[in-house]
Design a protein around this motif. Structure first.
Motif, PDB file in Angstrom:
ATOM      1  N   TRP A 190       0.922  -1.128  -0.055  1.00 31.95           N
ATOM      2  CA  TRP A 190      -0.016   0.085   0.025  1.00 31.95           C
ATOM      3  C   TRP A 190       0.696   1.324  -0.250  1.00 31.95           C
ATOM      4  O   TRP A 190       0.149   2.178  -0.440  1.00 31.95           O
ATOM      5  CB  TRP A 190      -0.991   0.041   1.130  1.00 31.95           C
ATOM      6  CG  TRP A 190      -0.494   0.036   2.512  1.00 31.95           C
ATOM      7  CD1 TRP A 190       0.165  -1.256   3.268  1.00 31.95           C
ATOM      8  CD2 TRP A 190      -0.054   0.966   3.356  1.00 31.95           C
ATOM      9  NE1 TRP A 190       0.464  -0.924   4.378  1.00 31.95           N
ATOM     10  CE2 TRP A 190       0.434   0.470   4.678  1.00 31.95           C
ATOM     11  CE3 TRP A 190      -0.072   2.397   3.269  1.00 31.95           C
ATOM     12  CZ2 TRP A 190       0.988   1.251   5.516  1.00 31.95           C
ATOM     13  CZ3 TRP A 190       0.382   3.141   4.323  1.00 31.95           C
ATOM     14  CH2 TRP A 190       0.894   2.569   5.278  1.00 31.95           C
ATOM     15  N   ASN A 329      -2.764   4.791   6.764  1.00 25.52           N
ATOM     16  CA  ASN A 329      -3.187   4.749   5.330  1.00 25.52           C
ATOM     17  C   ASN A 329      -2.576   6.025   4.579  1.00 25.52           C
ATOM     18  O   ASN A 329      -3.268   6.552   3.792  1.00 25.52           O
ATOM     19  CB  ASN A 329      -4.378   4.425   5.049  1.00 25.52           C
ATOM     20  CG  ASN A 329      -4.757   3.799   3.585  1.00 25.52           C
ATOM     21  OD1 ASN A 329      -3.772   2.964   2.895  1.00 25.52           O
ATOM     22  ND2 ASN A 329      -5.899   4.152   2.862  1.00 25.52           N
ATOM     23  N   ARG A 333      -5.232   9.433   6.077  1.00 22.37           N
ATOM     24  CA  ARG A 333      -6.137   8.485   6.369  1.00 22.37           C
ATOM     25  C   ARG A 333      -5.730   7.066   7.284  1.00 22.37           C
ATOM     26  O   ARG A 333      -4.468   7.235   7.475  1.00 22.37           O
ATOM     27  CB  ARG A 333      -6.865   7.921   5.185  1.00 22.37           C
ATOM     28  CG  ARG A 333      -7.420   8.731   4.265  1.00 22.37           C
ATOM     29  CD  ARG A 333      -8.942   9.353   4.829  1.00 22.37           C
ATOM     30  NE  ARG A 333      -9.640   9.921   4.075  1.00 22.37           N
ATOM     31  CZ  ARG A 333      -9.583  11.274   3.653  1.00 22.37           C
ATOM     32  NH1 ARG A 333      -8.710  11.902   4.351  1.00 22.37           N
ATOM     33  NH2 ARG A 333     -10.677  11.912   2.698  1.00 22.37           N
ATOM     34  N   HIS A 335      -6.674   3.132   8.170  1.00 17.95           N
ATOM     35  CA  HIS A 335      -7.240   1.792   7.712  1.00 17.95           C
ATOM     36  C   HIS A 335      -7.031   0.836   8.829  1.00 17.95           C
ATOM     37  O   HIS A 335      -6.396   1.056  10.121  1.00 17.95           O
ATOM     38  CB  HIS A 335      -6.336   1.359   6.520  1.00 17.95           C
ATOM     39  CG  HIS A 335      -7.229   0.671   5.587  1.00 17.95           C
ATOM     40  ND1 HIS A 335      -7.687  -0.814   5.605  1.00 17.95           N
ATOM     41  CD2 HIS A 335      -7.966   0.986   4.583  1.00 17.95           C
ATOM     42  CE1 HIS A 335      -8.339  -1.288   4.822  1.00 17.95           C
ATOM     43  NE2 HIS A 335      -8.807  -0.289   4.115  1.00 17.95           N
ATOM     44  N   THR A 340     -12.684  -3.284   6.724  1.00 25.17           N
ATOM     45  CA  THR A 340     -12.901  -2.027   6.218  1.00 25.17           C
ATOM     46  C   THR A 340     -13.234  -1.123   7.191  1.00 25.17           C
ATOM     47  O   THR A 340     -14.630  -1.142   7.624  1.00 25.17           O
ATOM     48  CB  THR A 340     -13.535  -2.091   4.684  1.00 25.17           C
ATOM     49  OG1 THR A 340     -12.995  -2.850   3.734  1.00 25.17           O
ATOM     50  CG2 THR A 340     -13.836  -0.520   4.383  1.00 25.17           C
ATOM     51  N   HIS A 508      -2.533  -4.483  -0.436  1.00 23.15           N
ATOM     52  CA  HIS A 508      -3.766  -3.556   0.030  1.00 23.15           C
ATOM     53  C   HIS A 508      -3.920  -2.328  -1.043  1.00 23.15           C
ATOM     54  O   HIS A 508      -3.048  -2.143  -1.762  1.00 23.15           O
ATOM     55  CB  HIS A 508      -3.401  -2.825   1.353  1.00 23.15           C
ATOM     56  CG  HIS A 508      -2.954  -3.893   2.460  1.00 23.15           C
ATOM     57  ND1 HIS A 508      -4.282  -4.207   3.368  1.00 23.15           N
ATOM     58  CD2 HIS A 508      -2.137  -4.584   3.033  1.00 23.15           C
ATOM     59  CE1 HIS A 508      -3.708  -5.343   4.022  1.00 23.15           C
ATOM     60  NE2 HIS A 508      -2.333  -5.321   4.003  1.00 23.15           N
TER      61      HIS A 508
END
Length: 528
Positions: A190, A329, A333, A335, A340, A508
């Motif tokens: 990610w 994230n 953000r 995660h 989710t 991810h």
């Protein structure tokens, strides 16, 4: 006739009439003497005591639920000469006469919920960090995790920061970087597209690694919520029953994992701003807080020839509920490895982003990056178009040319246009942060912290001179170059083998980078 004469002769007064007149005279005398006596008595008490205390001056923080600047009455202050410090913006020439928070330590009741933690990565000085931090203390933030380097890690600054209750300072030492080099993040997809790139990409990775560590610290400290903010950003908790981030998050349903704060961008009206938190009141609203017709109908006027609606990012910041398996994230953000997250986007609250609010921001950003000032090279250094243009101008133009460019692209000098955009709702005035920060400064909070730390430092000045090479300053100097985080030969080779074989540990969705708001040619508007 004799009868008539007799009837006109005055009659002698009766005994009852005489007694009534005597009673009224005594009452009148008493009403006259009583207030005079009370006035004399009050004057005597004031003369003996040297004055009468104002009850408001005896209020304690626990007895008052107001916060600085929210009372309509002016606050009286008495002038005095303040001691000098290296932070001129923190100094003030008035003694505290502030009834709300007489104790700058902001002692909070341990049972207050929710407990909120803010984490940041900073190299700024006290003039930037203290107003930012104490503003958020006023609106209910409990704890701060500061990952410091540069100026923020210097003894003069870090000593002050460490003296503040609820603040944990984490230095970028060699030990920290070796620990972060072992993070599972390096073996996940990610964030992989941001690895081993300079400037903003490097910072983005560093922020994510710091956020990962901050989650563990916040959980161990019993925090309920965690937020990642930069020190040029303030939470604006509009929409709550009171101007309180604690109240705002308290009202969030228990099944919500993440709360999105759309960001507003500062719109400076002068080119000589020195203290943005107390000098800037005009902001450009986020797309999420406007109707589509208003946003696109006024897009050209609001953009003013710049690459995008906002100068920098437009996808806000987020608060996450501290829970198992939480991970960052990217800087915007959060995660969760196991699910989710359920998120909501706030309709009134926002993050106020004071971006390029000072002319000196042009050169400070330039000085932090070693890229070549060419259109091609800046693409590998900066994610957003305006940052690229600003870097090239700051690297190639003269001082006068930079100032003209800054006035044209950043400063809102057209008052008629400003008024039009204010009426349309594109721009808005927000005064609460100005009032709070100015109230804190006038109360003597910032100067008290600095002076208290200086007094403590002077007691062991001789010892500090010997320890300067082995404490904070040395720790910073011993650290690896930040772009070499996790780049030892063994770990890097292992990652390349994994990448080539498609055997990375976990896959991810890519981290959420700073993103510009929708453009005028956007056919489909997507949520970010």
């Amino acid at each position: 006739m004799a009868g008539l004469y007799t009837s006109l002769r005055p009659q002698p007064p009766s005994s009852s009439s005489s007694s009534q007149q005597s009673f009224f005279s005594k009452v009148l005398l008493l009403l006259t003497i009583l207030p005079l006596s009370l006035a004399v008595f009050a004057f005597f008490l004031q003369w003996r005591g040297g004055g009468v205390d104002d009850p408001i001056s005896r209020w304690s923080p626990e007895e008052s639920h107001k916060f600085p600047g929210m009372d309509s009455s002016p606050l009286a202050t008495v002038a005095h000469s303040s001691q000098s410090s290296d932070c001129s913006l923190l100094a003030h020439t008035n003694t505290p006469s502030f009834p709300y928070y007489k104790d700058w330590k902001f002692k909070l009741h341990p049972d207050l919920k929710p407990k909120i933690c803010i984490t940041t990565s900073t190299s700024g000085g006290l003039e930037q960090i203290l107003p930012w931090m104490f503003y958020h203390k006023v609106i209910g933030v409990t704890s701060f995790l500061l990952f410091v380097e540069g100026k923020a890690a210097s003894p003069d600054v870090s000593k002050v920061l460490e003296s503040i209750p609820g603040v944990k300072v984490i230095y970028r030492t060699r030990k920290l970087e070796e620990q972060q080099a072992k993070s599972r993040i390096w073996n996940e997809t990610w964030l992989s597209s941001f690895f081993y790139k300079p400037c903003n990409y490097e910072l983005f990775v560093k922020q994510s690694l710091n956020m990962e560590m901050a989650i563990v610290m916040a959980r161990d400290a019993g925090m309920d919520w965690i937020i990642h903010l930069d020190t040029d950003e303030l939470i604006h908790p509009a929409g709550a029953r009171e101007y309180s981030l604690r109240q705002l998050l308290l009202d969030v349903p228990s099944n919500v994992d993440m709360v999105i704060f759309p960001n507003y961008e500062s719109s400076v009206e002068r080119d000589d701003i020195k203290d943005p938190f107390t000098e800037v009141s005009m902001f450009k609203k986020n797309y999420d807080h406007l109707t589509k017709d208003t946003y696109f109908g006024m897009y050209k006027e609001a953009t003013r020839g710049n690459p995008n609606y906002f100068l920098t990012y437009g996808n806000g910041k987020a608060a996450a509920r501290v829970q198992d398996h939480l991970r960052p994230n990217g800087a915007h953000r959060w995660h969760n490895y196991m699910k989710t997250p359920k998120e909501i986007k706030l309709e009134e609250a926002a993050v106020l982003h004071y971006t390029y609010s000072k002319f000196s921001d042009l050169t400070s950003r330039r000085d932090r990056c070693g890229c070549k000032p060419t259109k091609e090279d800046v693409k590998r250094c900066f994610m957003l178009e305006f940052d690229r243009s600003a870097f090239i101008i700051a690297s190639t133009a003269t001082e006068d040319e930079m100032l003209n460019w800054y006035r044209e692209h950043v400063v809102w000098t057209d008052k008629a246009m400003n008024l039009k955009l204010l009426r349309k709702g594109i721009l808005t005035r927000i005064y609460a942060p100005m009032v709070i920060v100015q109230g804190l400064r006038e109360s003597g909070v910032f100067s008290s912290i600095v002076l208290s730390s200086q007094e403590s430092l002077s007691k062991d000045k001789f010892l500090a001179s010997f320890e300067s090479n082995s404490s904070s300053k040395a720790a910073a100097s011993e650290s690896l170059p930040s772009r070499k985080i996790g780049r030892n030969q063994h770990s890097q080779a292992a990652r390349r083998v994994l990448a080539e074989s498609g055997s990375l540990l976990e896959f991810h969705d890519e981290a959420v980078p700073p993103r510009s708001p929708p453009g005028i040619d956007a056919d489909v508007i997507t949520e970010v």
